[in-house]
Motif scaffolding. Structure first.
Motif, PDB file in Angstrom:
ATOM      1  N   ASN A  16       0.812  -1.098   0.428  1.00  0.00           N
ATOM      2  CA  ASN A  16       0.252   0.048   0.183  1.00  0.00           C
ATOM      3  C   ASN A  16       0.614   1.566  -0.063  1.00  0.00           C
ATOM      4  O   ASN A  16       0.620   2.260  -0.352  1.00  0.00           O
ATOM      5  N   VAL A  17       1.320   1.245   0.562  1.00  0.00           N
ATOM      6  CA  VAL A  17       2.893   2.746   1.158  1.00  0.00           C
ATOM      7  C   VAL A  17       4.214   1.943   0.891  1.00  0.00           C
ATOM      8  O   VAL A  17       4.904   0.515   1.761  1.00  0.00           O
ATOM      9  N   GLU A  18       5.315   1.944  -0.070  1.00  0.00           N
ATOM     10  CA  GLU A  18       6.665   2.462  -0.550  1.00  0.00           C
ATOM     11  C   GLU A  18       7.418   3.433   0.176  1.00  0.00           C
ATOM     12  O   GLU A  18       6.787   4.506  -0.633  1.00  0.00           O
ATOM     13  N   LEU A  19       8.461   3.313   0.666  1.00  0.00           N
ATOM     14  CA  LEU A  19       9.407   4.167   1.138  1.00  0.00           C
ATOM     15  C   LEU A  19      10.451   3.486   0.466  1.00  0.00           C
ATOM     16  O   LEU A  19      11.123   2.222   0.722  1.00  0.00           O
ATOM     17  N   ARG A  20      11.378   4.022  -0.536  1.00  0.00           N
ATOM     18  CA  ARG A  20      11.945   3.455  -1.237  1.00  0.00           C
ATOM     19  C   ARG A  20      13.198   5.102  -1.076  1.00  0.00           C
ATOM     20  O   ARG A  20      12.858   5.365  -1.491  1.00  0.00           O
ATOM     21  N   HIS A  37       2.087  -2.725   4.218  1.00  0.00           N
ATOM     22  CA  HIS A  37       1.244  -4.027   3.770  1.00  0.00           C
ATOM     23  C   HIS A  37      -0.829  -3.465   3.343  1.00  0.00           C
ATOM     24  O   HIS A  37      -0.868  -2.835   4.450  1.00  0.00           O
ATOM     25  N   GLU A  38      -1.633  -3.779   2.574  1.00  0.00           N
ATOM     26  CA  GLU A  38      -2.848  -2.903   2.350  1.00  0.00           C
ATOM     27  C   GLU A  38      -3.660  -3.727   3.483  1.00  0.00           C
ATOM     28  O   GLU A  38      -3.204  -5.215   4.382  1.00  0.00           O
ATOM     29  N   LEU A  83       2.402   5.593  -2.744  1.00  0.00           N
ATOM     30  CA  LEU A  83       1.220   5.832  -2.023  1.00  0.00           C
ATOM     31  C   LEU A  83      -0.145   4.674  -3.278  1.00  0.00           C
ATOM     32  O   LEU A  83      -0.215   5.299  -3.809  1.00  0.00           O
ATOM     33  N   LYS A  84      -0.303   3.558  -3.336  1.00  0.00           N
ATOM     34  CA  LYS A  84      -0.727   2.106  -3.916  1.00  0.00           C
ATOM     35  C   LYS A  84       0.725   2.673  -5.108  1.00  0.00           C
ATOM     36  O   LYS A  84      -0.502   2.537  -6.306  1.00  0.00           O
ATOM     37  N   GLY A  85       1.446   2.504  -5.341  1.00  0.00           N
ATOM     38  CA  GLY A  85       2.305   2.382  -7.113  1.00  0.00           C
ATOM     39  C   GLY A  85       1.962   3.662  -7.591  1.00  0.00           C
ATOM     40  O   GLY A  85       3.169   3.552  -8.442  1.00  0.00           O
ATOM     41  N   HIS A  86       1.383   4.720  -6.496  1.00  0.00           N
ATOM     42  CA  HIS A  86       1.764   5.828  -7.743  1.00  0.00           C
ATOM     43  C   HIS A  86       2.998   6.757  -6.715  1.00  0.00           C
ATOM     44  O   HIS A  86       2.851   6.842  -5.076  1.00  0.00           O
ATOM     45  N   PRO A  87       4.380   7.323  -7.172  1.00  0.00           N
ATOM     46  CA  PRO A  87       4.777   8.668  -6.465  1.00  0.00           C
ATOM     47  C   PRO A  87       3.616   9.356  -5.886  1.00  0.00           C
ATOM     48  O   PRO A  87       3.371  10.009  -6.606  1.00  0.00           O
ATOM     49  N   VAL A  88       4.185   9.878  -5.241  1.00  0.00           N
ATOM     50  CA  VAL A  88       3.650  10.917  -4.062  1.00  0.00           C
ATOM     51  C   VAL A  88       4.319  11.751  -3.479  1.00  0.00           C
ATOM     52  O   VAL A  88       3.872  12.983  -2.955  1.00  0.00           O
ATOM     53  N   GLY A  89       5.806  11.703  -3.250  1.00  0.00           N
ATOM     54  CA  GLY A  89       6.841  11.961  -2.439  1.00  0.00           C
ATOM     55  C   GLY A  89       6.839  13.785  -2.695  1.00  0.00           C
ATOM     56  O   GLY A  89       6.922  14.426  -1.499  1.00  0.00           O
ATOM     57  N   LEU A 115     -12.774  -1.514   9.467  1.00  0.00           N
ATOM     58  CA  LEU A 115     -11.862  -0.970   8.496  1.00  0.00           C
ATOM     59  C   LEU A 115     -11.879  -1.439   7.157  1.00  0.00           C
ATOM     60  O   LEU A 115     -12.177  -1.586   6.166  1.00  0.00           O
ATOM     61  N   GLY A 116     -11.073  -2.176   7.531  1.00  0.00           N
ATOM     62  CA  GLY A 116      -9.791  -2.677   6.983  1.00  0.00           C
ATOM     63  C   GLY A 116      -8.641  -1.423   6.544  1.00  0.00           C
ATOM     64  O   GLY A 116      -8.071  -2.394   5.169  1.00  0.00           O
ATOM     65  N   ILE A 117      -8.748  -1.060   6.636  1.00  0.00           N
ATOM     66  CA  ILE A 117      -8.148   0.611   5.954  1.00  0.00           C
ATOM     67  C   ILE A 117      -6.208   0.632   6.754  1.00  0.00           C
ATOM     68  O   ILE A 117      -6.780  -0.519   8.106  1.00  0.00           O
ATOM     69  N   THR A 118      -4.664   0.761   6.078  1.00  0.00           N
ATOM     70  CA  THR A 118      -4.042   0.562   6.378  1.00  0.00           C
ATOM     71  C   THR A 118      -3.868   1.289   7.606  1.00  0.00           C
ATOM     72  O   THR A 118      -4.391   2.604   7.230  1.00  0.00           O
ATOM     73  N   PHE A 119      -3.968   0.960   8.472  1.00  0.00           N
ATOM     74  CA  PHE A 119      -2.599   2.110  10.023  1.00  0.00           C
ATOM     75  C   PHE A 119      -1.482   2.512  10.013  1.00  0.00           C
ATOM     76  O   PHE A 119      -0.579   0.943  10.258  1.00  0.00           O
ATOM     77  N   ILE A 120      -0.879   3.189  10.319  1.00  0.00           N
ATOM     78  CA  ILE A 120       0.405   3.502  10.218  1.00  0.00           C
ATOM     79  C   ILE A 120       0.865   4.549  11.714  1.00  0.00           C
ATOM     80  O   ILE A 120       0.242   5.550  11.648  1.00  0.00           O
TER      81      ILE A 120
END
Lengths: 365, 301
Positions: free
Chosen positions: A5-9, A29-30, A64-70, A185-190
């Motif tokens: 779901n979220v990736e930091l690279r 993960h989702e 975020l969901k595969g799209h770069p948002v940085g 809710l099944g939402i990803t929580f960080i």
């Protein structure tokens, strides 16, 4: 393979000369309850603020969901935050606060009303919509902050030490409720926290951070049972540290010498090699105390020692046992029965401590 | 004696304990006299400050042309004010100046305050210092420099546009308004900055987090929350503008007579009860405005 779901690279964040986050890569993960855990100043909040968009990474990219948002501003990310001190809008009612995000999405009044009411029900605050935030208790404000975020059905919900302002009892209740809500809710929580117990009880996975680095990522049991560094072992729970020297390794077990008398075997990380100066770590509750000599079994380490301290704390009795080389280990002995001979031992008496060989770990970093 | 009785007993005669123990040490004697002197000091301060104003207010109701002697109560000077066209026109001029200067300086002052508080730019510190100058520079210096500035600027414009003498730009209400804006910006900026300083920036982040862009965040969150500060600044500006004499005196021209200027020109002839009446009205207005401004700032806290 769970969906990322979220990736930091390779994300780095510098404030002037100060490196707050140093080359961090993470995959969240989702639908996961993910904690960023570490002492204050370790970079966990900066990480969260970069995912939210309040800080832009100096290097690296956030997906975020595969799209770069940085580089996107916060209002262009489908991410919502629960702030540490809630940051409720004081000039708006509870309903206006909760409906703010939907209003920004230009939903119709009736739909906003409906979803606001549903969400207030969900966080168990029905009929409080017309109050102002300052008329609510801390716990209620916390729920409003939560409602204001989840009403938008974000891809990820970011929580920045949301429970730190609550008293202990309320915090325990909210921990349970948060976890329950996340499941529902099944939402990803960080979830950012410095409270190791909080992150252990709530998280599916934890990333332990220190000085801008992620030291270990894993399920609570991995982090607790197989810490990969002294810092993680020390930060999570209670641990005995015995300085030792590695003399050899075979079948994933290292042979070490503690002091210059005690030779024993313990589990180890792959990077441990003969000749290393290392620490032997063993959790107090994994050590057994015996009043009589035990046979030195195949998978057991048994060592003689002398009781130097005994503290009765109800559920357990805590002993400090001095080993032959003079080093002291703390032992937690569960008070199963008061007839148990171990509970009768006193200071200066000789005992034997034992543990499963694999329960002790050798760490070099 | 039970505890309850003891409490009741002591409650019934509390004064006895006080009078039984007079100040015994030299220190407390000094303190007593010090306190009395402070009282005297306070009374005199108030007398010096407010006695003249009180006299003015009283004599605005005096049924006599001459200010020196009380001849009985009347409202006639207030009535005469309403029929005095010069005073009425000066009053409206004052209102026009105060309202325009307040509006313009509130907008500019608020923007300045936000810029100073929220953004980092070159020479920010220098600009910060300069911004407060109008607050400390004597009015007379401000007035003279504005006079010189307007003389130069108007001359330059008149020459540049080759305006004939009868339609050339001259000092008047407009120059007064510009002058008032010039010193009011500082006061507004100072008041607004304090409310911005206490502002919780997490609220703006929360709004952006919920999908509001910078402008909506400002309009929906920041502006309403600092509004008491802005209104306080605006009221302060209005009061300062309404009362201003010195700067107005130097920057005004034909058709630009404000109430303080009119009062001053009348006073040169003689102190008439009408002036007392106008002054009383202006005093009243200032008091109301300052009180409104203070209550707005208190509400912010």
């Amino acid at each position: 393979m769970p969906t990322v779901n979220v990736e930091l690279r390779n994300v780095t964040k510098r404030f002037g000369d100060f490196v707050a986050v140093d080359n961090v890569s993470l995959q969240i993960h989702e639908g996961e309850f993910f904690s960023l855990l570490g002492p204050s100043g370790c970079g966990k909040t900066t990480n969260l603020r970069m995912i939210a968009g309040f800080e832009l990474p100096s290097e690296g990219e956030i997906y975020l969901k595969g799209h770069p948002v940085g580089q996107l501003p916060p209002f262009k990310r489908n991410v919502n935050t629960v702030f540490q001190n809630y940051a409720l809008f004081p000039h708006m009612t509870v309903a206006e606060n909760v409906g703010f995000g939907l209003e920004m999405k230009k939903l119709s009044k009736s739909e906003i009303n409906q979803r606001v009411n549903e969400t207030l029900d969900l966080v168990r605050l029905p009929n409080l919509g017309s109050r102002k935030p300052r008329q609510l208790s801390g716990g209620q404000q916390q729920r409003v902050a939560l409602a204001r975020a989840i009403v938008n059905r974000p891809d990820v919900l970011l929580l920045d030490e949301p429970l730190s302002a609550l008293d202990l009892k309320l915090r325990k209740t909210m921990q349970f409720e948060l976890k329950e809500l996340q499941r529902q809710l099944g939402i990803t929580f960080i979830f950012v926290t410095h409270d190791q117990e909080e992150s252990m009880t709530m998280s599916d996975r934890i990333a332990v951070m220190d000085h801008g680095h992620v030291l270990q990522v894993g399920a609570p049991t991995d982090i607790y049972e197989q810490p990969n560094s002294r810092f993680v072992a020390d930060f999570i729970g209670e641990t005995n540290f015995l300085p030792c020297k590695v003399t050899g390794r075979e079948n994933g077990l290292a042979t070490v010498v503690v002091g210059d008398k005690i030779k024993l075997q313990a589990a180890c990380e792959p990077n441990v090699a003969a000749g290393d100066e290392a620490s032997l770590i063993i959790r107090p509750e994994k050590i057994n105390i015996h009043t009589e000599q035990q046979s030195n079994g195949q998978n057991h380490t048994v060592l003689p020692g002398e009781i130097v301290e005994k503290v009765y704390i109800g559920t357990d009795t805590r002993f400090a046992v001095k080993l032959m080389d003079g080093s002291v280990v703390n032992v937690r002995h569960q008070n199963m029965s008061m007839n148990d001979p171990v509970t009768q031992v006193n200071n200066n008496e000789t005992v034997f401590v034992s543990w499963q060989t694999a329960a002790a770990r050798v760490l070099t970093s | 004696m039970t505890v309850q009785q003891a409490q009741e007993g002591s409650l019934s005669r509390p004064a006895v304990t006080d009078t039984h123990y007079p100040p015994q040490r030299a220190g407390s004697l000094l303190l007593t006299w010090g306190k009395r002197l402070l009282w005297v000091n306070m009374v005199f301060s108030f007398v010096f400050l407010y006695a003249p104003i009180l006299v003015l207010v009283i004599f605005s109701f005096n049924n006599s042309r001459f200010a020196a002697k009380w001849e009985g109560f009347t409202f006639q000077w207030y009535g005469q004010l309403l029929t005095n066209e010069a005073i009425i026109s000066a009053f409206w001029n004052s209102i026009i100046v105060a309202v325009s200067a307040t509006l313009i300086s509130t907008v500019l002052g608020t923007m300045t305050a936000i810029a100073m508080e929220r953004f980092r730019f070159p020479f920010r510190k220098t600009y910060d210092g300069i911004l407060y100058l109008p607050v400390i520079v004597p009015d007379i210096v401000m007035g003279i420099s504005l006079l010189a500035f307007f003389a130069l600027a108007l001359d330059w414009i008149n020459t540049a546009l080759a305006l004939p003498v009868d339609s050339a730009l001259r000092p008047g209400l407009t120059t007064v308004i510009i002058a008032h804006v010039a010193f009011n910006i500082s006061f507004v900026a100072i008041v607004v900055r304090t409310s911005l300083r206490d502002f919780n920036k997490a609220l703006e982040e929360a709004a952006q987090d919920l999908g509001a862009n910078e402008w909506i965040t400002f309009r929906r969150i920041t502006l309403p929350l600092i509004m008491p500060g802005i209104l306080g600044g605006a009221l302060l500006a209005f009061t300062l503008s309404l009362d201003d004499f010195v700067i107005t005196f130097f920057t005004t021209g034909p058709g630009g007579t404000t109430l303080p200027i009119d009062v001053f020109s009348r006073i040169r002839r003689s102190i008439s009860p009408e002036i007392n009446a106008i002054s009383t009205l202006m005093l009243l207005m200032s008091i109301v405005l300052v009180m409104a401004s203070q209550s707005l700032q208190r509400r912010r806290d």
